[in-house]
Design an enzyme around this catalytic site. Structure first.
Site, PDB file in Angstrom:
ATOM      1  N   CYS A 183       0.826  -1.217   0.000  1.00 59.59           N
ATOM      2  CA  CYS A 183       0.000   0.000   0.000  1.00 59.59           C
ATOM      3  C   CYS A 183       0.856   1.260   0.000  1.00 59.59           C
ATOM      4  O   CYS A 183       1.586   1.510   0.966  1.00 59.59           O
ATOM      5  CB  CYS A 183      -0.910  -0.036   1.224  1.00 59.59           C
ATOM      6  SG  CYS A 183      -1.695   1.520   1.635  1.00 59.59           S
ATOM      7  N   CYS A 208       0.575   3.567   3.011  1.00 61.73           N
ATOM      8  CA  CYS A 208       1.133   2.909   4.201  1.00 61.73           C
ATOM      9  C   CYS A 208       2.634   3.143   4.287  1.00 61.73           C
ATOM     10  O   CYS A 208       3.189   3.300   5.388  1.00 61.73           O
ATOM     11  CB  CYS A 208       0.843   1.406   4.169  1.00 61.73           C
ATOM     12  SG  CYS A 208      -0.919   0.997   4.144  1.00 61.73           S
TER      13      CYS A 208
END
Length: 231
Positions: free
Chosen positions: A159, A162
């Site tokens: 991600c 992230c």
């Protein structure tokens, strides 16, 4: 008039040739794609679905599903425009479209001609997800001490947002050492827990105080906002 028309035609032809050249240079074959992503200092983006990613992906690839417009825009917003983006999909169709869109947003982007199909055909390696034990609701609740402030970080290694949030979370945990418990959950693998907690995007941050959920937010969040909620 003839000269004017000739000039316009010449300019138009040059524009077409330039456009074609620019478009063609976004296509990268397996050999050159591998060389580029091996050198580092770039961002590798898989634009397929999560299920396709789990079935086999290139090492260190981030994920942003081109077919999910909102998710794609949210995740790519966290990419670094100072570094080139190398994209791939199954056969090259989605990655070509994604690359064109990324370039329109100001990224330097390229895509793998023939997609991961061509990559595999050339004998290049792919990584596959391995089965992991799912964390139950009871397991999760046991991770939340009732006498501490707890920050839960539900993220995924693929991600893009992230990746941006990781150092911020770690820095906050270090600054609040002794009074804050940091719980990290790999949401990419812990799919059942994500369903239980109704987590639909990564990262999702949750704060508990005395065992009670007091704050939850997904996506990019500033350190200042998180710290305010921790106090």
């Amino acid at each position: 008039m003839l000269f004017k028309n000739l000039c316009l035609a010449t300019i138009f032809s040059i524009a077409i040739l330039s456009s074609c050249h620019s478009q063609s240079t976004t296509n990268v074959d397996v050999v050159n794609f591998e060389q580029a992503i091996t050198k580092g200092n770039m961002q590798l983006l898989d634009v397929r679905t999560p299920a396709e990613y789990q079935s086999g992906h290139l090492s260190n690839a981030l994920l942003a599903d081109w077919n999910n417009e909102a998710e794609f825009k949210r995740r790519t917003a966290a990419l670094d425009k100072s570094k080139p983006v190398y994209t791939y999909c199954l056969s090259g169709v989605r990655s070509a479209a994604a690359t064109q869109w990324l370039r329109q947003q100001g990224f330097t982007a390229y895509h793998l001609t023939g997609g991961i199909n061509a990559w595999k055909k050339a004998g290049r390696p792919v990584e596959q997800a391995t089965a992991v034990t799912q964390i139950t609701k009871a397991d999760y609740e046991a991770m939340i001490p009732r006498d501490k402030t707890v920050l839960v970080d539900i993220s995924a290694v693929w991600c893009p947002p992230c990746k941006v949030m990781a150092p911020i979370i770690d820095s906050l945990a270090q600054a609040n050492s002794g009074k804050l418990v940091l719980v990290k959950i790999d949401g990419g693998n812990q799919t059942e827990l994500c369903k239980i907690l109704n987590v639909n995007a990564f990262p999702t941050l949750i704060i508990y105080k005395q065992g009670k959920l007091v704050w939850q937010k997904e996506g990019l969040v500033s350190a200042k906002e998180i710290d305010k909620q921790l106090q």
